[in-house]
Write a protein that holds these residues in place. Structure first.
Motif, PDB file in Angstrom:
ATOM      1  N   ARG A  76      -1.582   3.321   8.247  1.00  0.00           N
ATOM      2  CA  ARG A  76      -2.946   2.850   7.946  1.00  0.00           C
ATOM      3  C   ARG A  76      -3.742   2.555   9.217  1.00  0.00           C
ATOM      4  NH1 ARG A  76      -4.794  -0.077   3.310  1.00  0.00           N
ATOM      5  NH2 ARG A  76      -4.226   1.521   1.809  1.00  0.00           N
TER       6      ARG A  76
ATOM      7  N   GLN B 216     -11.607   9.726   3.878  1.00  0.00           N
ATOM      8  CA  GLN B 216     -11.118   8.372   4.149  1.00  0.00           C
ATOM      9  C   GLN B 216     -11.936   7.689   5.234  1.00  0.00           C
ATOM     10  OE1 GLN B 216      -6.835   8.358   4.877  1.00  0.00           O
ATOM     11  NE2 GLN B 216      -6.549  10.219   3.696  1.00  0.00           N
TER      12      GLN B 216
ATOM     13  N   THR C 283      -1.384  14.326  -1.492  1.00  0.00           N
ATOM     14  CA  THR C 283      -2.579  15.025  -1.970  1.00  0.00           C
ATOM     15  C   THR C 283      -3.152  15.898  -0.855  1.00  0.00           C
ATOM     16  OG1 THR C 283      -3.053  13.179  -3.435  1.00  0.00           O
ATOM     17  CG2 THR C 283      -4.865  14.699  -3.013  1.00  0.00           C
TER      18      THR C 283
ATOM     19  N   GLN D   7       2.869   3.095  -1.961  1.00  0.00           N
ATOM     20  CA  GLN D   7       2.752   4.161  -2.967  1.00  0.00           C
ATOM     21  C   GLN D   7       1.403   4.862  -2.914  1.00  0.00           C
ATOM     22  OE1 GLN D   7       5.079   5.614  -4.514  1.00  0.00           O
ATOM     23  NE2 GLN D   7       6.680   4.125  -4.030  1.00  0.00           N
ATOM     24  N   ASP D   8       0.339   4.098  -2.740  1.00  0.00           N
ATOM     25  CA  ASP D   8      -1.004   4.694  -2.648  1.00  0.00           C
ATOM     26  C   ASP D   8      -1.116   5.602  -1.436  1.00  0.00           C
ATOM     27  OD1 ASP D   8      -1.927   3.474  -4.852  1.00  0.00           O
ATOM     28  OD2 ASP D   8      -3.109   1.936  -3.811  1.00  0.00           O
ATOM     29  N   ASP D   9      -0.593   5.119  -0.312  1.00  0.00           N
ATOM     30  CA  ASP D   9      -0.703   5.897   0.922  1.00  0.00           C
ATOM     31  C   ASP D   9       0.129   7.177   0.832  1.00  0.00           C
ATOM     32  OD1 ASP D   9      -2.316   3.892   1.784  1.00  0.00           O
ATOM     33  OD2 ASP D   9      -0.875   2.990   3.164  1.00  0.00           O
TER      34      ASP D   9
ATOM     35  N   ARG E  66       0.804   8.775  -1.893  1.00  0.00           N
ATOM     36  CA  ARG E  66       0.057   9.648  -2.799  1.00  0.00           C
ATOM     37  C   ARG E  66      -1.048  10.381  -2.022  1.00  0.00           C
ATOM     38  NH1 ARG E  66       0.896  12.837  -5.637  1.00  0.00           N
ATOM     39  NH2 ARG E  66       2.700  11.601  -6.157  1.00  0.00           N
ATOM     40  N   GLN E  67      -1.728   9.645  -1.166  1.00  0.00           N
ATOM     41  CA  GLN E  67      -2.805  10.252  -0.374  1.00  0.00           C
ATOM     42  C   GLN E  67      -2.282  11.340   0.555  1.00  0.00           C
ATOM     43  OE1 GLN E  67      -5.213   7.361   1.708  1.00  0.00           O
ATOM     44  NE2 GLN E  67      -6.882   7.610   0.275  1.00  0.00           N
TER      45      GLN E  67
ATOM     46  N   HIS F 179       0.811  -1.226   0.000  1.00  0.00           N
ATOM     47  CA  HIS F 179       0.000   0.000   0.000  1.00  0.00           C
ATOM     48  C   HIS F 179       0.840   1.269   0.000  1.00  0.00           C
ATOM     49  CE1 HIS F 179      -3.600  -2.288   0.648  1.00  0.00           C
ATOM     50  NE2 HIS F 179      -3.137  -2.813   1.770  1.00  0.00           N
TER      51      HIS F 179
END
Ligand code: ATP
Length: 240
Positions: free
Chosen positions: A156, A188, A123, A115-117, A119-120, A113
């Motif tokens: 997370r 989220q 953002t 890269q996704d996290d 990115r979040q 997770h």
């Protein structure tokens, strides 16, 4: 039970030597909520967050997370269950870069997770992306606060604990930080338990709030209700 609170604090007492900083605290946080605990200097707010995380430990009472008794678990076990703590004074790693600080936050998370996290977080706080190679210690106070929250999110968590995120920040930056907290909750669905001396912002943001005085909860209700309460206004809001 579907209505089991995500966090349940029951009759919690914590002391430092002879001083009892928490004298039987009861409160709960349900999944999806932003709950805030307000109180003046020395009321015991930091002690409560630290007690939830297992250090110092409650000498009586119970802390439950998703129905499980965590009162006597070690801090690292508590973290692994899904509680992330952005501590008082932020405690970022000052010699590490922004990116490395975020990596540290992700240590207990599934690497799939990452890269996704990341990115979040970027953002949410574009400023951190601009500064990803800068050392933590050279960031402004507001940027350090963003990093402390971002680092907590990288694990997370199911529950995010924030200790005075507005401390020492200029009004404009305080607004940005609180807007980000609201966004984390709304986008989220993150559950947030926030302790603050800055009652005005904290109560505006909170679904529900508690007032801590001298180690005891004296009042609770919807944030908007406490915001309108004359006693609260006189004690925590006037001139503040
Ligand atoms: P602040 O906003 O000033 O941090 P707080 O509401 O977070 O206030 P705590 O830091 O939890 O309050 O402190 C509650 C009480 O416990 C205070 O009387 C404080 O002096 C005492 N206390 C806190 N930490 C310790 C410690 N490590 N050893 C001894 N006493 C402590």
């Amino acid at each position: 039970r579907p209505d089991t609170p995500l966090l349940e604090v029951e009759g919690v007492r914590t002391r430092y030597g002879m001083i009892e900083a928490l004298r039987g605290v009861d409160l709960s946080v349900h999944a999806g909520e932003i709950v805030t605990l307000i109180g003046s200097n020395g009321a015991g707010k930091t002690t409560l967050l630290n007690t939830i995380c297992g250090e110092p430990r409650a000498h009586s009472g119970t802390v439950r997370f998703a129905g499980q008794d965590i009162t006597r678990l070690a801090t690292d076990r508590i973290v692994r269950l899904g509680i992330a703590h952005s501590p008082e004074g932020r405690r970022i790693f000052s010699r590490m870069t922004v990116y490395e600080n975020l990596q540290m936050g992700a240590l207990i998370a599934d690497p799939a997770h990452f890269q996704d996290d990341l990115r979040q977080v970027f953002t949410l706080f574009p400023r951190l992306e601009e500064r990803r190679e800068q050392r933590g210690g050279t960031l402004s106070g507001g940027e350090q606060q963003m990093l402390a929250i971002g680092r907590a999110l990288m694990s997370r968590p199911r529950l995010l604990l924030l200790d005075e995120p507005s401390l020492g920040l200029a009004p404009l930056v305080v607004r940005q930080i609180f807007a980000a907290i609201q966004e984390i909750n709304q986008r989220q669905g993150m559950t947030v338990f926030l302790v603050e001396q800055n009652a005005f912002h904290a109560l505006r943001l909170a679904h529900r709030a508690y007032v801590l005085v001298n180690g005891l909860v004296t009042l609770s209700g919807p944030g908007s209700e406490l915001l309108a309460n004359p006693e609260i206004r006189a004690a925590y809001l006037e001139g503040g």
